[in-house]
Design a protein around this motif. Structure first.
Motif, PDB file in Angstrom:
ATOM      1  N   ARG A  40      -4.426  -4.218  -9.122  1.00  0.00           N
ATOM      2  CA  ARG A  40      -5.753  -4.213  -9.866  1.00  0.00           C
ATOM      3  C   ARG A  40      -6.992  -3.052  -9.375  1.00  0.00           C
ATOM      4  NH1 ARG A  40      -6.380 -10.708 -10.230  1.00  0.00           N
ATOM      5  NH2 ARG A  40      -8.717  -9.744  -8.826  1.00  0.00           N
ATOM      6  N   PRO A  41      -7.527  -2.667 -11.022  1.00  0.00           N
ATOM      7  CA  PRO A  41      -8.327  -1.497 -10.295  1.00  0.00           C
ATOM      8  C   PRO A  41      -9.726  -2.330  -9.110  1.00  0.00           C
ATOM      9  CG  PRO A  41      -8.638  -2.191 -11.978  1.00  0.00           C
ATOM     10  CD  PRO A  41      -7.922  -3.299 -11.426  1.00  0.00           C
ATOM     11  N   ASP A  42      -9.593  -3.216  -9.366  1.00  0.00           N
ATOM     12  CA  ASP A  42     -10.756  -4.398  -7.560  1.00  0.00           C
ATOM     13  C   ASP A  42     -10.279  -5.165  -6.395  1.00  0.00           C
ATOM     14  OD1 ASP A  42      -8.970  -6.078  -8.616  1.00  0.00           O
ATOM     15  OD2 ASP A  42     -10.267  -7.602  -8.962  1.00  0.00           O
ATOM     16  N   ASN A  43      -9.240  -3.738  -6.085  1.00  0.00           N
ATOM     17  CA  ASN A  43      -8.433  -3.726  -5.042  1.00  0.00           C
ATOM     18  C   ASN A  43      -7.931  -5.068  -4.847  1.00  0.00           C
ATOM     19  OD1 ASN A  43     -10.487  -1.340  -5.086  1.00  0.00           O
ATOM     20  ND2 ASN A  43      -8.962  -1.556  -2.799  1.00  0.00           N
ATOM     21  N   VAL A  44      -7.378  -5.569  -5.166  1.00  0.00           N
ATOM     22  CA  VAL A  44      -6.678  -6.790  -6.115  1.00  0.00           C
ATOM     23  C   VAL A  44      -5.252  -6.815  -6.242  1.00  0.00           C
ATOM     24  CG1 VAL A  44      -6.187  -9.740  -6.774  1.00  0.00           C
ATOM     25  CG2 VAL A  44      -8.673  -9.207  -6.484  1.00  0.00           C
ATOM     26  N   CYS A  45      -3.778  -6.906  -4.932  1.00  0.00           N
ATOM     27  CA  CYS A  45      -2.585  -6.887  -5.092  1.00  0.00           C
ATOM     28  C   CYS A  45      -2.201  -7.677  -5.548  1.00  0.00           C
ATOM     29  CB  CYS A  45      -2.017  -6.367  -4.466  1.00  0.00           C
ATOM     30  SG  CYS A  45       0.082  -5.680  -4.472  1.00  0.00           S
TER      31      CYS A  45
ATOM     32  N   ASP B 273       2.331 -14.071  -4.518  1.00  0.00           N
ATOM     33  CA  ASP B 273       1.220 -13.948  -3.377  1.00  0.00           C
ATOM     34  C   ASP B 273      -0.481 -12.949  -3.659  1.00  0.00           C
ATOM     35  OD1 ASP B 273       2.169 -15.510  -1.958  1.00  0.00           O
ATOM     36  OD2 ASP B 273       2.945 -13.696  -0.928  1.00  0.00           O
ATOM     37  N   SER B 274      -1.427 -13.666  -3.853  1.00  0.00           N
ATOM     38  CA  SER B 274      -2.622 -12.204  -3.930  1.00  0.00           C
ATOM     39  C   SER B 274      -3.228 -12.184  -2.915  1.00  0.00           C
ATOM     40  CB  SER B 274      -3.513 -13.443  -4.856  1.00  0.00           C
ATOM     41  OG  SER B 274      -4.879 -12.675  -5.155  1.00  0.00           O
ATOM     42  N   CYS B 275      -3.162 -10.664  -2.863  1.00  0.00           N
ATOM     43  CA  CYS B 275      -3.469  -9.637  -1.400  1.00  0.00           C
ATOM     44  C   CYS B 275      -4.376  -8.856  -1.877  1.00  0.00           C
ATOM     45  CB  CYS B 275      -2.295  -9.304  -0.916  1.00  0.00           C
ATOM     46  SG  CYS B 275      -1.081 -10.447  -0.587  1.00  0.00           S
ATOM     47  N   ILE B 276      -5.000  -8.559  -0.987  1.00  0.00           N
ATOM     48  CA  ILE B 276      -6.272  -7.472  -0.955  1.00  0.00           C
ATOM     49  C   ILE B 276      -5.377  -5.355  -0.525  1.00  0.00           C
ATOM     50  CG2 ILE B 276      -8.608  -6.250   0.033  1.00  0.00           C
ATOM     51  CD1 ILE B 276      -8.289  -8.215  -1.848  1.00  0.00           C
ATOM     52  N   TYR B 277      -5.684  -4.842  -0.926  1.00  0.00           N
ATOM     53  CA  TYR B 277      -4.945  -3.390  -0.365  1.00  0.00           C
ATOM     54  C   TYR B 277      -6.277  -2.539  -0.408  1.00  0.00           C
ATOM     55  CZ  TYR B 277      -5.274  -1.202  -5.292  1.00  0.00           C
ATOM     56  OH  TYR B 277      -6.280  -1.302  -6.638  1.00  0.00           O
TER      57      TYR B 277
ATOM     58  N   GLY C 217      -5.613   9.283  -0.663  1.00  0.00           N
ATOM     59  CA  GLY C 217      -4.803   8.288  -1.548  1.00  0.00           C
ATOM     60  C   GLY C 217      -3.519   8.350  -1.309  1.00  0.00           C
ATOM     61  N   ARG C 218      -3.044   8.516   0.267  1.00  0.00           N
ATOM     62  CA  ARG C 218      -1.188   8.171   0.238  1.00  0.00           C
ATOM     63  C   ARG C 218      -1.236   7.572   1.156  1.00  0.00           C
ATOM     64  NH1 ARG C 218       1.350  12.781  -1.357  1.00  0.00           N
ATOM     65  NH2 ARG C 218      -0.203  14.614  -1.497  1.00  0.00           N
ATOM     66  N   LEU C 219      -1.944   6.512   1.509  1.00  0.00           N
ATOM     67  CA  LEU C 219      -1.795   5.200   2.849  1.00  0.00           C
ATOM     68  C   LEU C 219      -1.764   3.913   2.371  1.00  0.00           C
ATOM     69  CD1 LEU C 219      -0.571   4.322   5.598  1.00  0.00           C
ATOM     70  CD2 LEU C 219      -2.656   4.913   7.009  1.00  0.00           C
ATOM     71  N   LEU C 220      -1.374   2.787   1.588  1.00  0.00           N
ATOM     72  CA  LEU C 220      -2.080   1.867   0.654  1.00  0.00           C
ATOM     73  C   LEU C 220      -1.833   0.592   1.780  1.00  0.00           C
ATOM     74  CD1 LEU C 220      -1.583   1.334  -2.615  1.00  0.00           C
ATOM     75  CD2 LEU C 220       0.244  -0.927  -0.830  1.00  0.00           C
ATOM     76  N   THR C 221      -2.474  -0.201   2.472  1.00  0.00           N
ATOM     77  CA  THR C 221      -2.373  -1.338   2.999  1.00  0.00           C
ATOM     78  C   THR C 221      -2.296  -2.329   2.397  1.00  0.00           C
ATOM     79  OG1 THR C 221      -2.741   0.978   5.077  1.00  0.00           O
ATOM     80  CG2 THR C 221      -2.610  -2.334   5.634  1.00  0.00           C
ATOM     81  N   ILE C 222      -1.701  -3.388   2.826  1.00  0.00           N
ATOM     82  CA  ILE C 222      -1.695  -4.818   2.107  1.00  0.00           C
ATOM     83  C   ILE C 222      -2.171  -5.919   2.934  1.00  0.00           C
ATOM     84  CG2 ILE C 222      -0.707  -6.214   0.503  1.00  0.00           C
ATOM     85  CD1 ILE C 222       0.997  -3.637  -0.913  1.00  0.00           C
ATOM     86  N   TYR C 223      -2.990  -6.580   2.623  1.00  0.00           N
ATOM     87  CA  TYR C 223      -3.714  -7.671   3.469  1.00  0.00           C
ATOM     88  C   TYR C 223      -3.594  -8.900   2.463  1.00  0.00           C
ATOM     89  CZ  TYR C 223      -5.895  -3.829   6.624  1.00  0.00           C
ATOM     90  OH  TYR C 223      -6.349  -2.765   7.108  1.00  0.00           O
TER      91      TYR C 223
END
Length: 134
Positions: free
Chosen positions: A56-61, A76-80, A86-92
């Motif tokens: 989602r645009p609000d940095n929720v994955c 699972d609801s996470c934050i990214y 724009g090449r590295l994506l990290t999920i928490y």
């Protein structure tokens, strides 16, 4: 004189080759928002989309998982966080690191990324736009 022309020509060809091989234009990070399903490229496993990501645009994955041994899906609801380039994506998840990906290709219909996490086996994955629903 002939040797100098050959060196200049070789140098120009080298510059042209390096410029042509650059992949800076392969990632359009503005296309990330939306739902993506992982494609299975293993011919021994005939099932696609065992895992989906909704960015989602609000940095929720929201990550969806299907288990073929269990009829219940997991969500699972996470934050990214995306790096500046724009090449590295990290999920928490709950402030804990979950996984990290290097995006190598992203457009409106397809994404390729490489896992930088041991949990995912440092694998390359291909994702396509999906219409998964709960």
């Amino acid at each position: 004189m002939k040797k100098r022309k050959q060196c200049i020509t070789l140098f120009l060809l080298l510059v042209l080759f390096i410029t042509a091989c650059s992949n800076d234009d392969n990632v359009d990070i503005d296309q990330l928002a939306g739902e993506w399903g992982i494609i299975n490229n293993d011919p021994n496993i005939p099932i696609d989309f065992s895992k989906w990501y909704l960015f989602r645009p609000d940095n929720v994955c929201i990550m969806y998982y299907n288990s073929f041994l269990d009829t219940n899906s997991k969500k699972d609801s996470c934050i990214y966080i995306v790096s500046k380039d724009g090449r590295l994506l990290t999920i928490y998840n709950r402030n804990k690191y979950v996984e990290q990906w290097k995006i190598t290709n992203l457009n409106s219909s397809k994404m390729m990324w490489k896992s930088l996490s041991a949990i995912n086996g440092f694998s390359n994955e291909e994702l396509v736009r999906s219409t998964h629903r709960d």
